[in-house]
Structure formats: C-alpha cells, structure tokens
Scaffold this active site. Structure first.
Site, PDB file in Angstrom:
ATOM      1  CE  LYS A   1      31.645  55.298  32.109  1.00 25.70           C
ATOM      2  NZ  LYS A   1      32.086  54.057  31.119  1.00 25.70           N
TER       3      LYS A   1
ATOM      4  CB  SER B   1      31.223  50.868  33.254  1.00 29.38           C
ATOM      5  OG  SER B   1      32.320  50.231  33.933  1.00 29.38           O
TER       6      SER B   1
ATOM      7  CB  SER C   1      35.257  53.686  31.948  1.00 26.38           C
ATOM      8  OG  SER C   1      33.980  52.927  32.538  1.00 26.38           O
TER       9      SER C   1
ATOM     10  CE  LYS D   1      33.151  52.462  36.231  1.00 21.11           C
ATOM     11  NZ  LYS D   1      34.199  51.893  35.226  1.00 21.11           N
TER      12      LYS D   1
END
Length: 380
Positions: free
Chosen positions: A209, A47, A107, A50
């Site tokens: 993140k 992720s 997320s 992202k």
C-alpha cells in the site's frame, strides 16, 4: 528478537541509508526486525491507514459476517470525501468485492467510508474497532481516528507498526492478500492504476500500500518473497512517488541479499527432560508453534537452540502444558551469543503422578541433588 543495532556482536549486516523520515524491515515469517531507523516514531500514516481498514474487512469475510457479493450504499459523506477515490456516488450500489478493490488498488477514500459505514454504521465506530484490533496485533505506536488516513489530530502510526500490519495481512488472509498485487482496476467504466510502482519495477514485489499527504510525505509498505523468505518494508516520509518506491526497493533488495529465513524441523528442537514423582521418568518437549528464524546469509551454522525450564519438573504433567522456553541463539561465542527469538516448549504427552512409594524415593533423589543444581535448568 533483536534489531540490527543490538546485533553488532554477531556481525549483523549494516542497512543502507535511505532518505526517509523512518523505516522498518521485518521478516514476515519470523517476525524479526532486520533493519530499522526511527521505526517507532509516531507519524501520520496517510493512506497506509487503509491496510487496517482492509484487515478488518478481511476478518469479517473470514468469519462469515460479510459477503463479497453484498451491495452497499454510498452516503453523502463517502461521495464528498475527496482525495483519491473510485468515483462512488449515491446512485451506485457497489458490491463489497468492488469496494475492496477500490481500497487496495485505487486507494479510494470513498470506498473506505462506504465500507466502514456498512460494517459498523459509522466511520467513528469503525475507527474504534481499528484501535481495538491494533492492540490485539501488538501495534504499540498507532491510533486511528478515521478509516482513510485523512490528517486528523490523534491519528498516527509508525513504520514498525505498518510493517507488522503488512505481515499480518499476508499471514492471516493469504487468499485475500492477492488483491494487493493488482496493477489496475476498472469500476463504472473508469480504469485507474495502482500507485505502487514496486509492482512494475521489482518483480518479486506483490504489495502492499502507498500513502501520501502533505504532512506525511510519500509513504509505502512494500512486500516481496523469494523461496521461503518474505520481507515487509515500511518507509515513511520520502520526497516523491518515485523516491518511496526506490527506497523501499533498496531496503528489500538489501534484506534478500543479506538474510535468509530458516525453518528448523521439530526433530531438531525437541528436548527430553527428566520428570520426578511420575509414572514415567522423562517427557519430551516440543515447540508450541512452528519456528522460523532469520539469520545473516553464510552464518547459518552459528544458530543453535538452548532450552530453559524450571527444575525439577514434577508430575502430574498435562499434554500440551507449557514447561519451558527454547531460545534461538546466534553466535559462536556462547557467553556473547544473542537470543534471536524465544518460543514456548510444551509436553508432547501427559505424565501421571506416581505411587506414594515412588514419590518418596524421588524425594530422596532430589534431596541428594540439592545444592548441586539450581532451580532452573538450561540445555543445548
């Protein structure tokens, strides 16, 4: 720019060993690498992907092509994607702002697909845009196939690229960057926490993140700031949620303890150089961009600047024309000093071409000097 391994001759602090597949720590202002391990290894980013999805969205907003209050539709693909979500479904029409929170804080895979389809019509089209932007940002070890980070063949990145991307998010979108410091978000009656444990365990941290898949392990890009220094640490392939936060915190604390970011004034870096065949005999050079330099704490006095330019300089010269390069040099031994960074030097003003007689006189002056000087000059 030098890395820790290249800087042994100038007593570069040795980074701690952490139990991760790869990592990189960079200074977000100077762009210098302060520690790294397997940093360019191509790995599944999960992720962390992202971050690029958000970069493109922030850019669309900045350019006025995407409005925070615009409502977007939720496709069947977005609804059924699975994994971490903000629980979107086709009956809902979230705003762009809500979807951004759903990506940065929760997320949400569903939020990524809904946003990608809104911006480019399809996730595949959006992925193509992601790769184009990666090239422009200098991400040399990345290729994106989707907007979420779901494991797919040909979808990869590296710790170095993700650290660079994290720094770019902070640098290019300072107002939007604040979203990464959000600890929880509520949408459609559901409140979910941010999975970034650094936001609770490290007071100076404000992003960025997390990522996790079975193939990628637990990953994290963390960022923190003290005074004029901001570090971004990207850690790939740790064993658990707690481990990725602990290792990232270790690297950030090491960086703040051992390094400082300096911003020399333009006055300290400006250089005056001789000009031939012009209406003026000298011109001042200044750095084309603001200069930030990262050096080990306690060694600030070992930093100096060295100008390189092609000599002789001849008129005409245009204001803002690149005429040389300034090297930030670290070390007390001139012959063994390391170049930390190089920045273009430009003319502070224009110099017009002189009269024919003056040009002839300068031609004689250059002829007399021939053999005494090379074709390039270097000054402290």
């Amino acid at each position: 720019m030098i890395s820790a391994s290249e800087a042994a001759s100038v007593s570069w602090p040795k980074a701690p060993q952490v139990d991760a597949t790869s990592w990189a720590v960079i200074d977000a202002r100077s762009g210098q690498v302060v520690s790294a391990n397997n940093a360019n290894q191509e790995l599944p980013p999960a992720s962390l992907t992202k971050m690029m999805t958000l970069y493109l969205a922030f850019e669309e907003i900045k350019l006025g092509r995407l409005d925070l209050n615009t409502r977007i539709t939720v496709s069947q693909k977005a609804w059924k994607i699975g994994g971490s979500t903000m629980f979107l479904e086709p009956r809902l029409t979230p705003t762009v702002k809500e979807v951004l929170h759903g990506i940065a804080t929760l997320s949400g895979n569903d939020a990524c697909i809904a946003l990608a389809e809104h911006i480019d019509g399809s996730e595949a089209g959006f992925a193509q845009r992601m790769n184009e932007k990666a090239k422009k940002l200098g991400l040399e070890d990345s290729h994106f196939v989707n907007a979420t980070g779901f494991p797919e063949e040909g979808h990869y990145s590296s710790a170095m690229d993700m650290a660079k991307l994290g720094a770019a998010l902070w640098r290019d979108f300072p107002d939007m960057y604040e979203i990464f410091n959000e600890r929880e978000y509520t949408y459609d009656g559901r409140t979910q926490p941010n999975r970034n444990r650094l936001l609770w365990s490290y007071p100076d941290a404000d992003g960025i993140k997390t990522g996790h898949t079975e193939e990628a392990g637990y990953c994290l890009v963390g960022s923190a700031e003290k005074d004029t220094t901001r570090f971004v640490a990207a850690v790939f392939g740790t064993s658990s949620d707690r481990a990725r936060a602990a290792h990232t915190k270790t690297l950030l604390k090491f960086s703040f303890r051992n390094f400082v970011t300096l911003r020399p004034s333009e006055r300290d870096i400006r250089r005056q150089v001789e000009v031939f065949e012009g209406t003026e005999g000298e011109v001042w050079l200044k750095p084309a961009d603001p200069i930030w330099i990262t050096v080990p704490k306690g060694n600030e006095s070992a930093l100096s600047f060295r100008l390189r330019y092609d000599a002789p300089l001849k008129a005409p010269i245009k204001e803002g024309e690149k005429l040389g390069t300034i090297d930030a040099v670290f070390g007390t031994d001139r012959d063994n000093a390391e170049v930390l960074k190089s920045v273009d030097m430009v003319a502070t003003r224009g110099v017009e071409r002189a009269s024919w007689i003056s040009r002839q006189w300068d031609g004689l002056r250059l002829w007399w000097r021939e053999g005494d000087e090379g074709s390039a000059s270097e000054t402290e």
